[in-house]
Design an enzyme around this catalytic site. Structure first.
Site, PDB file in Angstrom:
ATOM      1  N   ASP A  97      19.644 109.338  26.577  1.00  0.00           N
ATOM      2  CA  ASP A  97      19.425 108.131  25.777  1.00  0.00           C
ATOM      3  C   ASP A  97      20.486 107.074  26.019  1.00  0.00           C
ATOM      4  O   ASP A  97      21.685 107.386  26.024  1.00  0.00           O
ATOM      5  CB  ASP A  97      19.495 108.497  24.279  1.00  0.00           C
ATOM      6  N   LYS A 122      16.536 106.729  28.684  1.00  0.00           N
ATOM      7  CA  LYS A 122      15.530 106.278  27.698  1.00  0.00           C
ATOM      8  C   LYS A 122      16.097 105.086  26.942  1.00  0.00           C
ATOM      9  O   LYS A 122      17.265 105.094  26.552  1.00  0.00           O
ATOM     10  CB  LYS A 122      15.163 107.413  26.740  1.00  0.00           C
ATOM     11  N   GLU A 172      15.265 102.420  23.709  1.00  0.00           N
ATOM     12  CA  GLU A 172      14.431 102.147  22.528  1.00  0.00           C
ATOM     13  C   GLU A 172      14.014 100.681  22.487  1.00  0.00           C
ATOM     14  O   GLU A 172      14.817  99.789  22.757  1.00  0.00           O
ATOM     15  CB  GLU A 172      15.220 102.455  21.251  1.00  0.00           C
ATOM     16  N   ASP A 201      20.178 110.491  21.498  1.00  0.00           N
ATOM     17  CA  ASP A 201      21.315 109.994  20.712  1.00  0.00           C
ATOM     18  C   ASP A 201      21.317 110.603  19.304  1.00  0.00           C
ATOM     19  O   ASP A 201      22.256 110.396  18.534  1.00  0.00           O
ATOM     20  CB  ASP A 201      21.351 108.459  20.671  1.00  0.00           C
ATOM     21  N   SER A 202      20.286 111.411  19.005  1.00  0.00           N
ATOM     22  CA  SER A 202      20.287 112.213  17.777  1.00  0.00           C
ATOM     23  C   SER A 202      21.475 113.180  17.786  1.00  0.00           C
ATOM     24  O   SER A 202      21.807 113.763  16.751  1.00  0.00           O
ATOM     25  CB  SER A 202      18.964 112.984  17.633  1.00  0.00           C
ATOM     26  N   GLU A 257       7.167 107.474  18.478  1.00  0.00           N
ATOM     27  CA  GLU A 257       7.733 108.216  17.339  1.00  0.00           C
ATOM     28  C   GLU A 257       7.139 107.719  16.026  1.00  0.00           C
ATOM     29  O   GLU A 257       7.173 106.511  15.729  1.00  0.00           O
ATOM     30  CB  GLU A 257       9.268 108.054  17.332  1.00  0.00           C
TER      31      GLU A 257
HETATM   32  O1  KIV Z   1      17.384 111.018  20.065  1.00  0.00           O
HETATM   33  C1  KIV Z   1      16.360 111.713  19.973  1.00  0.00           C
HETATM   34  O2  KIV Z   1      16.403 112.921  19.656  1.00  0.00           O
HETATM   35  C2  KIV Z   1      15.077 111.074  20.241  1.00  0.00           C
HETATM   36  C3  KIV Z   1      13.841 111.870  19.974  1.00  0.00           C
HETATM   37  C4  KIV Z   1      13.605 112.020  18.531  1.00  0.00           C
HETATM   38  C5  KIV Z   1      12.659 111.299  20.664  1.00  0.00           C
HETATM   39  O3  KIV Z   1      15.045 109.959  20.650  1.00  0.00           O
END
Ligand code: KIV
Length: 262
Positions: A81, A110, A112, A43-44, A179
């Site tokens: 994510d 994924k 969180e 989600d980055s 992280e």
């Molecule tokens: O969204 C992302 O890029 C991440 C990584 C930093 C692990 O969750």
């Protein structure tokens, strides 16, 4: 890697897992031609591609769109994510969101954090969808955490992260991102849980590492955390190429006969 079982095999053989973020088709194609094990459509993307200040603006349609593009470029194992609050709007909405990401081409999702997710993760795993956990600095909780700070520095918080790691393993996660936690804590967790840990800012003893592609390629000069190693300086290289192009066009050096049709 092509399937989820290979994560555990790698840990069992003490082989490191390499993960890299990707959000688009052209980078995905390049990654596909390397030995990188697995791709994270993180989600980055909200920050790196869409220019937002944090990840809270990522949505399911955004994640699905980028997952589809990445899938078109690669046959590697793709983790997508679940964005901010996607797991907090009731079971039906959560499962619809999981369905969208899997239909977009993800092999796993994924999630969180741990608190309040225990039953949900078990349900998703029992529905046939592999789930990767994510503890330590969880950027979707940035306002709760008071900023992008290292987590687990005190004995109490370190113990909490260790306990949550054990819990995520118990409810069926196949791997766990750690992280920005102290290296010693990541080492302890990696030794105590059987599933692989994948670190970012979590030291060398994790079972694997993940980095944001554009960060490790040196595309963003403003992001320089201690944990980041830049393997290229694409920021300078891309700007130089663009400047050379402008100079060539302005001076009629481009196109030459070589780049023109008879
Ligand atoms: O969204 C992302 O890029 C991440 C990584 C930093 C692990 O969750």
């Amino acid at each position: 890697m092509k399937n989820v079982l290979e994560f555990q095999t790698k840990k069992n053989k003490s082989e490191k897992i390499t993960m890299i973020t990707c959000y688009d088709y052209s980078f995905s194609k390049m990654i596909d031609q390397t030995s990188v094990d697995t791709i994270l459509v993180g989600d980055s993307v909200a920050q790196v591609i869409h220019g937002h200040t944090n990840t809270l603006t990522a949505t399911i349609p955004m994640m699905a769109l980028h997952t589809k593009a990445v899938r078109r470029g690669s046959s590697k194992f793709i983790v997508a994510d679940m964005p901010f609050l996607a797991t907090r709007k009731g079971l039906k909405n959560t499962m619809d969101a999981v369905g969208s990401l899997m239909a977009a081409g993800a092999n796993a999702i994924k999630i969180e954090g741990c608190k309040g997710h225990e039953k949900l993760i078990r349900h998703i795993v029992d529905s046939g969808v592999p789930v990767m956990g994510h503890l330590g600095l969880t950027p979707q909780s940035i306002h709760q955490l008071g900023g992008p700070k290292i987590q687990g520095r005190s004995d109490a918080t370190a113990e909490e992260i260790l306990n949550e790691s054990l819990l995520l393993e118990q409810v069926g996660c196949f791997a766990l991102v750690l992280e920005c936690v102290p290296a010693a804590l990541a080492k302890k967790i990696s030794a105590q849980i059987k599933i692989p840990t994948i670190g970012i800012g979590a030291g060398v003893d994790c079972d694997g590492q993940v980095l944001v592609l554009q960060d490790m390629l040196g595309m963003n000069t403003e992001f320089n955390p201690k944990f980041l190693k830049k393997y290229s300086d694409l920021n300078s290289e891309i700007k130089k190429s663009l400047t050379d192009y402008v100079t060539d066009v302005q001076s009629s050096k481009f196109p030459t006969q070589e780049h023109s049709y008879e």
